[in-house]
Design an enzyme around this catalytic site. Structure first.
Site, PDB file in Angstrom:
ATOM      1  N   CYS A  52     -13.329  -3.909  19.937  1.00 50.85           N
ATOM      2  CA  CYS A  52     -12.518  -3.971  21.161  1.00 50.85           C
ATOM      3  C   CYS A  52     -12.392  -2.597  21.813  1.00 50.85           C
ATOM      4  O   CYS A  52     -11.749  -1.694  21.263  1.00 50.85           O
ATOM      5  CB  CYS A  52     -11.144  -4.537  20.816  1.00 50.85           C
ATOM      6  SG  CYS A  52      -9.918  -4.394  22.123  1.00 50.85           S
ATOM      7  N   CYS A  55      -8.829  -1.478  22.740  1.00 55.94           N
ATOM      8  CA  CYS A  55      -8.068  -1.171  21.514  1.00 55.94           C
ATOM      9  C   CYS A  55      -8.238   0.298  21.131  1.00 55.94           C
ATOM     10  O   CYS A  55      -7.315   0.929  20.601  1.00 55.94           O
ATOM     11  CB  CYS A  55      -8.531  -2.052  20.355  1.00 55.94           C
ATOM     12  SG  CYS A  55      -8.253  -3.824  20.590  1.00 55.94           S
TER      13      CYS A  55
END
Length: 312
Positions: A52, A55
């Site tokens: 991600c 993230c």
């Protein structure tokens, strides 16, 4: 305490992971690490994954804010790929997703990566909920001191403080921008350009960076006119409609520290011939506004005068 000691005080000893207030957890330990722990102090849960992209932006910013909270808030990180059942129970539909727990229940949440300022506010709000009140971090205090020194005309002290901040956080945008402005104020334009070059390409629109860029661009632009102040003043006196001379005079005045007079000369061009040279005077005014900052008294005053000229 020295500035280095002040900044260093914000860094608790690492426990081999993300610090004493940050830990990785899983489905098995969730009850103890989050629900039970939140009976004592607010716990932030960051649901993330290695693949991600957002993230990777949010995680370090969360860790930094929690570390600076010095135990008033804790952070638990959950890899959704390794804990799919827990992610389903928490109804995680996208990542990053962040939950905040206090006294055993969820009290706040958000999805996606947020700006650092909003993350700090999120953490401060939770700390207050838990009975703690967070003051400014040592980094923020150092940045405030540096800005105050720069505003007072002490570029040397400002540069020293900004350099100390960057020794701890090399990518700190306010410090990079502030150091650039300090070097501009000291006339060290080559070094200022080098420092500005350390700003990532995707961060150049940051407000502090934009202000520093405008200040440096103006200083470089004004270099050629700096030694011609008297000559340019004579040209304008001889021919008030010599807009190029007046434009160059504004740059020379800016280089000499006469910012208000520089603005006056550009406004005079707008009043006499706003369309001159494809509105060069108005565009130059915008650069001055960027360099001074949107809340500077000269910016506010000159913007009002410019508006009255453009919309009369």
């Amino acid at each position: 305490m020295s500035m280095d000691q002040l900044i260093g005080a914000a860094r608790p000893a690492s426990n081999g992971g993300g610090g004493p207030f940050i830990k990785d957890s899983d489905t098995k330990s969730f009850m103890a690490d989050v629900i039970e722990a939140s009976q004592q102090v607010p716990v932030i849960v960051d649901f993330w994954a290695t693949w991600c992209g957002p993230c990777k932006q949010l995680g370090p910013a969360l860790e930094k804010a929690v570390t600076e909270a010095k135990g008033a808030v804790r952070l638990v990180k959950i890899d959704v790929d390794k804990n799919q059942q827990l992610a389903q129970q928490m109804r995680i539909q996208s990542i990053p997703t962040v939950y905040a727990f206090f006294q055993g229940r969820a009290v706040d949440a958000f999805n996606g990566a947020l700006p650092e300022s909003q993350i700090k506010s999120f953490v401060a709000k939770l700390a207050e909920l838990g009975g703690a009140e967070l003051g400014p971090s040592p980094i923020d205090e150092a940045l405030e001191q540096a800005e105050a020194a720069l505003e007072a005309g002490d570029a040397g002290t400002a540069s020293a403080i900004y350099n100390q901040v960057l020794a701890h956080e090399p990518a700190n945008l306010p410090a990079l921008a502030g150091l650039t402005r300090s070097l501009v104020a000291a006339g060290e334009l080559k070094r200022a350009r080098e420092v500005l070059g350390r700003v990532p390409a995707d961060k150049t629109s940051d407000a502090a960076v934009a202000k520093a860029t405008a200040a440096l661009d103006l200083a470089e632009q004004a270099q050629g006119a700096a030694g011609q102040l008297g000559e340019l003043q004579a040209k304008v006196a001889a021919d008030p409609n010599d807009h190029q001379a007046r434009h160059d005079l504004a740059l020379a005045l800016y280089a000499a520290g006469e910012q208000e007079k520089a603005l006056d000369e550009l406004l005079e061009i707008v009043q006499r011939n706003r369309a001159w040279n494809e509105e060069a005077a108005r565009k130059q005014l915008v650069k001055f506004f960027e360099a001074l900052g949107p809340t500077h008294p000269l910016t506010l005053s000159a913007r009002r005068r410019l508006s009255s000229l453009l919309f009369r």
